[in-house]
Write a protein that holds these residues in place. Structure first.
Motif, PDB file in Angstrom:
ATOM      1  N   GLY A 140       0.821  -1.271   0.171  1.00  8.78           N
ATOM      2  CA  GLY A 140       0.072  -0.093   0.058  1.00  8.78           C
ATOM      3  C   GLY A 140       0.928   1.374   0.030  1.00  8.78           C
ATOM      4  O   GLY A 140       0.459   2.094  -0.881  1.00  8.78           O
ATOM      5  N   LEU A 141       1.894   1.346   0.724  1.00  6.09           N
ATOM      6  CA  LEU A 141       2.857   2.633   0.863  1.00  6.09           C
ATOM      7  C   LEU A 141       3.574   2.683  -0.383  1.00  6.09           C
ATOM      8  O   LEU A 141       3.654   3.876  -0.789  1.00  6.09           O
ATOM      9  CB  LEU A 141       3.762   2.240   1.884  1.00  6.09           C
ATOM     10  N   ARG A 142       3.923   1.497  -1.119  1.00 11.11           N
ATOM     11  CA  ARG A 142       4.769   1.648  -2.466  1.00 11.11           C
ATOM     12  C   ARG A 142       3.405   2.424  -3.513  1.00 11.11           C
ATOM     13  O   ARG A 142       4.010   3.419  -4.233  1.00 11.11           O
ATOM     14  CB  ARG A 142       5.127   0.354  -2.991  1.00 11.11           C
ATOM     15  N   ALA A 143       2.448   1.980  -3.625  1.00 10.21           N
ATOM     16  CA  ALA A 143       1.329   2.310  -4.447  1.00 10.21           C
ATOM     17  C   ALA A 143       1.103   3.848  -4.150  1.00 10.21           C
ATOM     18  O   ALA A 143       0.963   4.618  -5.124  1.00 10.21           O
ATOM     19  CB  ALA A 143       0.259   1.462  -4.420  1.00 10.21           C
ATOM     20  N   GLU A 144       1.057   4.205  -2.762  1.00 11.77           N
ATOM     21  CA  GLU A 144       0.784   5.600  -2.585  1.00 11.77           C
ATOM     22  C   GLU A 144       2.108   6.664  -2.920  1.00 11.77           C
ATOM     23  O   GLU A 144       1.561   7.631  -3.150  1.00 11.77           O
ATOM     24  CB  GLU A 144       0.312   5.507  -0.678  1.00 11.77           C
ATOM     25  N   LEU A 145       3.052   5.990  -2.569  1.00 10.03           N
ATOM     26  CA  LEU A 145       4.217   6.951  -2.938  1.00 10.03           C
ATOM     27  C   LEU A 145       4.499   7.042  -4.349  1.00 10.03           C
ATOM     28  O   LEU A 145       4.727   8.330  -4.857  1.00 10.03           O
ATOM     29  CB  LEU A 145       5.702   6.362  -2.396  1.00 10.03           C
ATOM     30  N   ALA A 146       4.251   6.106  -5.142  1.00 14.98           N
ATOM     31  CA  ALA A 146       4.213   6.157  -6.722  1.00 14.98           C
ATOM     32  C   ALA A 146       3.182   7.004  -7.128  1.00 14.98           C
ATOM     33  O   ALA A 146       3.634   7.683  -8.242  1.00 14.98           O
ATOM     34  CB  ALA A 146       4.145   4.530  -7.195  1.00 14.98           C
ATOM     35  N   GLY A 147       2.036   6.991  -6.513  1.00 19.33           N
ATOM     36  CA  GLY A 147       0.937   7.768  -6.963  1.00 19.33           C
ATOM     37  C   GLY A 147       1.356   9.380  -6.857  1.00 19.33           C
ATOM     38  O   GLY A 147       1.095  10.171  -7.433  1.00 19.33           O
ATOM     39  N   HIS A 148       1.924   9.554  -5.491  1.00 14.64           N
ATOM     40  CA  HIS A 148       2.234  10.897  -5.262  1.00 14.64           C
ATOM     41  C   HIS A 148       3.159  11.345  -6.314  1.00 14.64           C
ATOM     42  O   HIS A 148       3.251  12.625  -6.738  1.00 14.64           O
ATOM     43  CB  HIS A 148       2.637  11.037  -3.858  1.00 14.64           C
ATOM     44  N   ALA A 149       4.273  10.692  -6.611  1.00 17.24           N
ATOM     45  CA  ALA A 149       5.416  11.221  -7.649  1.00 17.24           C
ATOM     46  C   ALA A 149       4.761  11.453  -8.807  1.00 17.24           C
ATOM     47  O   ALA A 149       5.138  12.345  -9.652  1.00 17.24           O
ATOM     48  CB  ALA A 149       6.363   9.974  -7.539  1.00 17.24           C
ATOM     49  N   ARG A 150       3.688  10.461  -9.362  1.00 15.15           N
ATOM     50  CA  ARG A 150       3.252  10.665 -10.664  1.00 15.15           C
ATOM     51  C   ARG A 150       2.374  12.102 -10.514  1.00 15.15           C
ATOM     52  O   ARG A 150       2.206  12.740 -11.557  1.00 15.15           O
ATOM     53  CB  ARG A 150       2.370   9.573 -10.776  1.00 15.15           C
ATOM     54  N   THR A 151       1.699  12.197  -9.363  1.00 16.08           N
ATOM     55  CA  THR A 151       0.976  13.504  -9.305  1.00 16.08           C
ATOM     56  C   THR A 151       1.891  14.782  -9.807  1.00 16.08           C
ATOM     57  O   THR A 151       1.736  15.713 -10.302  1.00 16.08           O
ATOM     58  CB  THR A 151       0.287  13.794  -7.910  1.00 16.08           C
ATOM     59  N   VAL A 152       3.098  14.683  -8.943  1.00 14.67           N
ATOM     60  CA  VAL A 152       4.239  15.787  -9.209  1.00 14.67           C
ATOM     61  C   VAL A 152       4.653  15.879 -10.451  1.00 14.67           C
ATOM     62  O   VAL A 152       4.921  16.976 -10.895  1.00 14.67           O
ATOM     63  CB  VAL A 152       5.419  15.748  -8.106  1.00 14.67           C
ATOM     64  N   LEU A 153       4.782  14.825 -11.036  1.00 14.06           N
ATOM     65  CA  LEU A 153       5.493  14.584 -12.405  1.00 14.06           C
ATOM     66  C   LEU A 153       4.504  15.082 -13.548  1.00 14.06           C
ATOM     67  O   LEU A 153       4.795  15.939 -14.406  1.00 14.06           O
ATOM     68  CB  LEU A 153       5.878  13.161 -12.795  1.00 14.06           C
ATOM     69  N   ASP A 154       3.250  14.692 -13.212  1.00 11.06           N
ATOM     70  CA  ASP A 154       2.339  15.253 -14.243  1.00 11.06           C
ATOM     71  C   ASP A 154       2.138  16.651 -14.196  1.00 11.06           C
ATOM     72  O   ASP A 154       1.940  17.531 -15.044  1.00 11.06           O
ATOM     73  CB  ASP A 154       0.683  14.628 -13.997  1.00 11.06           C
ATOM     74  N   ALA A 155       2.159  17.424 -12.880  1.00 13.32           N
ATOM     75  CA  ALA A 155       1.852  18.839 -12.713  1.00 13.32           C
ATOM     76  C   ALA A 155       3.333  19.522 -13.353  1.00 13.32           C
ATOM     77  O   ALA A 155       3.001  20.598 -13.744  1.00 13.32           O
ATOM     78  CB  ALA A 155       1.789  19.257 -11.245  1.00 13.32           C
ATOM     79  N   CYS A 156       4.395  18.834 -13.163  1.00 16.82           N
ATOM     80  CA  CYS A 156       5.553  19.594 -14.095  1.00 16.82           C
ATOM     81  C   CYS A 156       5.367  19.458 -15.308  1.00 16.82           C
ATOM     82  O   CYS A 156       5.870  20.545 -16.048  1.00 16.82           O
ATOM     83  CB  CYS A 156       6.872  18.702 -13.538  1.00 16.82           C
TER      84      CYS A 156
END
Length: 250
Positions: free
Chosen positions: A201-217
């Motif tokens: 669950g933690l892996r998926a949450e962190l990966a999702g957060h990184a994807r959010t930041v990447l998409d915003a960039c």
């Protein structure tokens, strides 16, 4: 070295330069990712030779960074497992002891970036999270992401501010520095790759957060593929060579 002429020219120039501790760490990461183990051990040796008595790897006289030396930890760990010289293991242990128990930090454990101020910087995510994950401290790695996220991340934009002042309880540099957001995304991505035993669950949450930041960039990427120094600054968005913050970072 690699067989690719451009990559070899870049590496030759990089290895001939004087490097700060964080640059030494990133150089080690590049060498490991390219499969250049012998050169990686040389980089590790230099980081250990310049280790501060407090444990900070790759310390160059006058550096004020509290966490940047931890970026050298991955390559030193590689040397410890392949070279056999016990000094590498001892150096890594000292760096981890500094990072986990003695480095300056906020009351909740979030690390301060500098020795001489109580500021939280986006850069720290890359400097410390991958190493903590690599040595099996995914709990501490996740805690650092969480502490930095709570202070620097703006859920409205999906981007990180550059710096937070703990004493004032507000951002010191609220602008979404392009490189700082890159540090966050790269730090989380590297940590997830280096530690396969993250809780699911933690892996998926962190990966999702990184994807959010990447998409915003990515929304601010110019037609030539470059990003502005301050991501949401329209006056700089068309620059082909964005100005660097490296001159002011420590």
């Amino acid at each position: 070295m690699t067989g690719d002429a451009t990559t070899d020219r870049v590496l030759a120039a990089l290895l001939a330069m004087q490097r700060q501790s964080w640059e030494q760490g990133v150089t080690g990461h590049a060498l490991l990712d390219l499969g250049l183990g012998e050169l990686a051990v040389l980089v590790a040796d230099a980081a250990v030779t310049r280790q501060h008595p407090e444990g900070r790897l790759g310390d160059v006289s006058g550096e004020a960074g509290a966490v940047n030396g931890a970026a050298c930890g991955e390559v030193v760990r590689y040397a410890a497992t392949t070279d056999g010289d016990p000094r590498f293991t001892a150096a890594l242990d000292a760096q981890l002891d500094w990072l986990v128990t003695r480095a300056p930090r906020a009351a909740d454990g979030t690390l301060f970036h500098l020795l001489d101020s109580r500021q939280v910087w986006a850069d720290t995510v890359y400097m410390v999270v991958p190493l903590l994950a690599l040595v099996g401290r995914t709990d501490l790695a996740a805690g650092q992401v969480d502490g930095h996220r709570r202070r620097l991340f703006d859920p409205r934009t999906g981007l990180y501010a550059a710096r937070w002042d703990e004493d004032r309880g507000e951002p010191d540099q609220p602008q979404p520095w392009g490189t700082g957001n890159g540090w966050v995304v790269a730090g989380i991505a590297r940590a997830l790759r280096l530690a396969p035993d993250w809780p699911a669950g933690l892996r998926a949450e962190l990966a999702g957060h990184a994807r959010t930041v990447l998409d915003a960039c990515l929304a601010y990427r110019a037609d030539d593929g470059l990003f502005p120094d301050v991501l949401d600054d329209p006056a700089r968005s068309a620059r082909r060579t964005p100005p660097s913050c490296s001159g002011t970072r420590r």
